[in-house]
Design a protein around this motif. Structure first.
Motif, short mmCIF file in Angstrom:
data_model
loop_
_atom_site.label_atom_id
_atom_site.label_comp_id
_atom_site.label_asym_id
_atom_site.label_seq_id
_atom_site.Cartn_x
_atom_site.Cartn_y
_atom_site.Cartn_z
N LYS A 4 -8.03 2.64 0.18
CA LYS A 4 -7.42 3.97 0.05
C LYS A 4 -6.78 4.36 1.37
O LYS A 4 -7.14 3.85 2.42
N HIS B 171 0.84 -1.19 0.00
CA HIS B 171 0.00 0.00 0.00
C HIS B 171 0.88 1.25 0.00
O HIS B 171 1.94 1.27 0.61
N GLY B 172 0.42 2.29 -0.68
CA GLY B 172 1.17 3.54 -0.71
C GLY B 172 2.40 3.42 -1.58
O GLY B 172 2.34 2.77 -2.61
N ASP C 26 9.74 1.03 -3.39
CA ASP C 26 9.00 2.12 -2.74
C ASP C 26 9.95 3.21 -2.26
O ASP C 26 9.70 4.41 -2.42
N LYS D 76 0.37 2.04 -9.05
CA LYS D 76 0.29 0.60 -8.75
C LYS D 76 -1.10 0.05 -9.07
O LYS D 76 -1.22 -1.03 -9.68
N THR D 77 -2.14 0.75 -8.67
CA THR D 77 -3.49 0.24 -8.92
C THR D 77 -3.79 0.20 -10.41
O THR D 77 -4.48 -0.72 -10.88
N TRP E 218 0.72 4.98 -5.35
CA TRP E 218 -0.40 4.06 -5.19
C TRP E 218 -1.30 4.08 -6.43
O TRP E 218 -1.76 3.03 -6.90
N TYR F 88 -0.99 5.91 3.94
CA TYR F 88 0.32 6.08 3.34
C TYR F 88 1.35 6.43 4.40
O TYR F 88 1.05 7.08 5.39
#
Length: 351
Positions: free
Chosen positions: A345, A161-162, A200, A171-172, A168, A348
Motif C-alpha cells: 500500500k 504501483h499507484g 497511468d 489494478k489490484t 491502484w 503514490y
C-alpha cells in the motif's frame, strides 16, 4: 457517426461486429519497399459497454500473449462482447517477424517509446498511435509480456504501483481476477516511455504480465493465462466469465491467492565479470540476504575460480537470466521483496 483513425484505415471504432485491419506504419528502406509495415488489429464489438485495449507482441520474442490474443480474436463472437475489444496481437510486427525483443529496422524498444512520434521511425509511430489514439478510447488496458529469450519470470501479473489510490484499487482487483500465481509490483512510473506509464498518465487502469520466458511457451502457464484472460474480461464487464474448470494439480495450491512480490532498486544481482552464468537458485525460491545465488565462470582463464554472487536482500527469486553467456553489468537474477498474499500500500505519485 463513424469513428475512424487515419493511421488505421478501414476500421470504424463505433461499428458493431468483427473488424480486422492494420496500423499502417510508414517506412521505406531496402526491406520495406511498399513503404508500409502493417501491424494487425482486431475490433470486436457487441454494442454499448466498456472498452478494453489488449496488446501483445510489444517485444517480438515474447510469445504467450501473441498466442492468447490470436486465439481470442478467432474464438470470440462479437455478440458475446458487452462493449468493445480492441486487440493488437503483434504490436511491433517487425520485431515479431524476427522473433527479437526489438526490430532490426530501427533497434528501438517500443515499450520505452511512448508517447511516440507520428513522424518518427516505426516504433515511434506505433507508440504514437497507442498513446494518442487507442489508450484514449479505452476504459481498461492489458499489455501481455514474458521474459523473452533473455530471461524467465515467475508467472505473474506486473503492475506499476499507484499512481492514485483509486487506480491502484482497480489494478489490484484486476490482478485478483486474472489470478496467475504471482503479481510483481514496481514503483510508479518505473520506465519512461512504457505503455504502463502512458496508461497511468491517462488515468486508465492497466495491468501487464510476465508469463515465464526463455523464448518458448509453457503449456501450464499458457493454460492458466488463457483462463485468467477470460476471467479478467468478465471482471471488467466485457465477457460473461467462463464456468469453472478442473484445476490442474500443479496450480491448484496457488489459484486461490496471488503471491505479491516487489522489485526494488536493491533487487538486481549484476555480474561484475564476463563468462558463463551458473544459477544456484530456482525461480520462485525464497532466499535470505547473503545467500549464494549465482556463479560466473571465466571462459578463457582456466586457472581462475568462478566468481560468486549473493542475494542483496531477503526475498523471492523473481527473475533468472536465461542465456548462460554474460558480460559485466548483465543482470543474473532479481530478488523481489515478498509481501505474501497482501498487496503493498501507499507510495503514490501526485499529479
Amino acid at each position: 457517426m463513424p469513428l475512424h483513425i487515419p493511421r488505421i484505415p478501414g476500421v470504424d471504432f463505433l461499428a458493431t461486429g468483427r473488424q480486422l485491419g492494420y496500423l499502417e506504419i510508414e517506412h521505406s528502406d531496402n526491406a520495406h519497399d511498399a513503404a508500409v509495415i502493417p501491424s494487425p488489429i482486431a475490433v470486436l464489438s457487441g454494442g454499448a459497454g466498456p472498452t478494453a485495449l489488449l496488446i501483445a507482441g510489444t517485444h517480438g520474442d515474447e510469445y504467450e500473449g501473441q498466442i492468447l490474443l490470436q486465439e481470442l480474436i478467432r474464438s470470440i463472437d462479437p455478440a458475446e462482447v458487452s462493449g468493445r475489444l480492441i486487440v493488437l496481437p503483434a504490436l511491433n510486427i517487425a520485431a515479431v517477424r524476427e522473433g527479437r525483443r526489438v526490430a532490426s529496422v530501427d533497434g528501438v524498444n517500443l515499450n520505452r517509446s511512448l508517447p511516440g512520434n507520428a513522424a518518427g521511425g516505426p516504433a515511434q509511430q506505433i507508440a504514437s498511435i497507442v498513446a494518442e489514439d487507442l489508450i484514449p478510447l479505452a476504459d481498461f488496458v492489458m499489455d501481455i509480456h514474458s521474459g523473452g529469450i533473455a530471461s524467465e519470470y515467475v508467472p505473474s501479473a506486473f503492475v506499476y504501483h499507484g499512481p492514485t489510490p483509486e487506480l491502484w484499487a482497480q489494478k489490484t482487483a484486476a490482478v485478483a481476477a486474472f489470478n496467475v500465481p504471482y503479481s510483481v509490483v514496481v514503483q510508479p512510473m518505473l520506465k519512461s516511455g512504457s505503455i504502463s506509464g502512458a496508461a497511468d498518465r491517462a488515468g486508465v487502469p492497466m495491468i501487464s504480465t510476465e508469463l515465464g520466458g526463455r523464448g518458448t511457451v509453457s503449456v501450464q502457464i499458457l493454460e492458466r493465462a488463457r483462463k485468467g484472460l477470460r476471467a479478467l474480461l468478465g471482471h471488467w464487464g466485457l465477457l460473461q466469465e467462463a464456468p469453472p474448470t478442473e484445476r490442474s494439480p500443479e496450480w491448484s495450491a496457488v489459484e486461490s491467492a496471488v503471491q505479491w512480490v516487489e522489485l526494488t532498486p536493491q533487487s538486481p544481482v549484476n555480474s561484475t565479470m564476463a563468462g558463463l552464468f551458473e544459477p544456484t537458485v530456482e525461480l520462485g525460491q525464497r532466499v535470505a540476504a547473503g545467500a549464494l545465488v549465482a556463479r560466473v565462470h571465466s571462459v578463457e582463464e582456466l586457472d581462475r575460480p568462478p566468481k560468486e554472487f549473493f542475494a542483496p536482500i531477503d526475498g523471492v527469486v523473481a527473475i533468472v537470466r536465461h542465456p548462460a553467456p554474460v558480460n559485466v553489468g548483465t543482470t543474473l537474477v532479481n530478488i523481489a521483496v515478498d509481501h505474501g498474499t497482501t498487496h503493498p500500500k501507499g507510495n503514490y505519485v501526485t499529479a
